[in-house]
Design an enzyme around this catalytic site. Sequence first.
Site, PDB file in Angstrom:
ATOM      1  N   GLU A 120      -9.078   2.758   9.895  1.00 12.38           N
ATOM      2  CA  GLU A 120     -10.226   2.108  10.542  1.00 12.38           C
ATOM      3  C   GLU A 120     -10.535   2.673  11.923  1.00 12.38           C
ATOM      4  O   GLU A 120     -11.583   2.364  12.495  1.00 12.38           O
ATOM      5  CB  GLU A 120     -10.011   0.589  10.632  1.00 12.38           C
ATOM      6  N   HIS A 134       0.868  -1.188   0.000  1.00 17.12           N
ATOM      7  CA  HIS A 134       0.000   0.000   0.000  1.00 17.12           C
ATOM      8  C   HIS A 134       0.900   1.232   0.000  1.00 17.12           C
ATOM      9  O   HIS A 134       1.111   1.866   1.028  1.00 17.12           O
ATOM     10  CB  HIS A 134      -0.941  -0.039   1.204  1.00 17.12           C
ATOM     11  N   ASP A 166       2.209  -6.544   2.306  1.00 17.66           N
ATOM     12  CA  ASP A 166       1.097  -5.712   2.793  1.00 17.66           C
ATOM     13  C   ASP A 166       1.678  -4.421   3.378  1.00 17.66           C
ATOM     14  O   ASP A 166       1.135  -3.852   4.325  1.00 17.66           O
ATOM     15  CB  ASP A 166       0.242  -6.466   3.818  1.00 17.66           C
TER      16      ASP A 166
END
Length: 391
Positions: free
Chosen positions: A72, A65, A287
Amino acid sequence: MTLTLIRNAHVFNPDDQGQQDVLLGGGHILAIGHNFSLSGQDLPYTEHDAQGALLVPGLVDPLAHITGGGGEGGFHTRTPEMQLTDATAGGVTTLMAALGTDATTRTLPDLLAKASGLTAEGLTVYCYTGSYELPARTVLGNVRDDIILIDKIIGVGEVAIADHRSSVPSARDLAQVASDARVAGMLAGKAGVTLVHVGGSDERLNLIEEALALSDVPASQFFPTHINRSDALLAQAIWLSNAGMRFDLTASTTPELLAAGELSAGEALAKALYDGAKANMITVSSDGNASLPEFNAAGELIGLKVGEVKSVHETLQEAVGQHKVPLPQALRAVSTNAAELFKLPQKGRIAPGVDADLVLLEPATLAVQSVWARGQQLVQAGQPVVWGTFE
Ligand code: ZN
């Protein structure tokens, strides 16, 4: 053009090629052989004596990313952008970039701009169109046009399933987006892969199985990630890999996630190979710069960490050092397999004519000594020698 001669390297491509000299020039590998001599010719050159260190293909990270992720826990929990040395310190020279949960404040134009920026700084970066949600967010209005018309876009994802942050897609929704991506890939000569974020619910990969049952999309078009979340998920992925579906293990983790039943990527790789998965069907992604949120049983956020791109290299060390995965199989998982999946013959290999993306590893610990990306040396003696524009 400056030539670079790496002498006395133990070359893994990813199989063991023995001790070789490797000549780089113009961003490519020019030749591999023995006892090369550059004296007596007019081009400028540098020589590097590898002294038997391991020369492996630059690592290929199929999910990072690069513009950050997360959020969140509110706007202050949006994670920061990746910097050049976040990748190069861990030997990563090629990345596939994606949006995640948030495709409102994070956008595809921003992702493409960041990818171009990192490319200008020396890496090779591709992007997925879309994000967690379906219908997919796109640049040009639909997934097909993005993959066909935008060079850097090579697939769609990460489409979320089995996750409370998904858009609750049906099997038909998933089959449709995978079919669109596949057809676009055919027309553009790209892989057209659908990267699928698999969350922590017991639905696991069932939606992919249903999508395969109700459509003619081949299993090879689906590329689920976070498969090391649990033994049950890994077992289902191994079973589907026999039908042609490659799957991805996530290197970034936390002690809390491991305590909750997640396997480290290194352990999951060893287990999958032991349980009969083919070595060319498994990849490892970082990730990187994703949030690693921790939720309680009520779905409330109770903790937040950030994924790191260098975790792919740490997985290589762990898989080989602790779990005794043979080095060629581990190198497949962190480089060659993703290059093959994304139809990038210039990447993931050491051969004349391919991009000079190379990592020199210390033989005992596999620590990164040197990194070249498209012929440019970015890391030397274990330290970055090229920094990002704002580092
Ligand atoms: Zn994900």
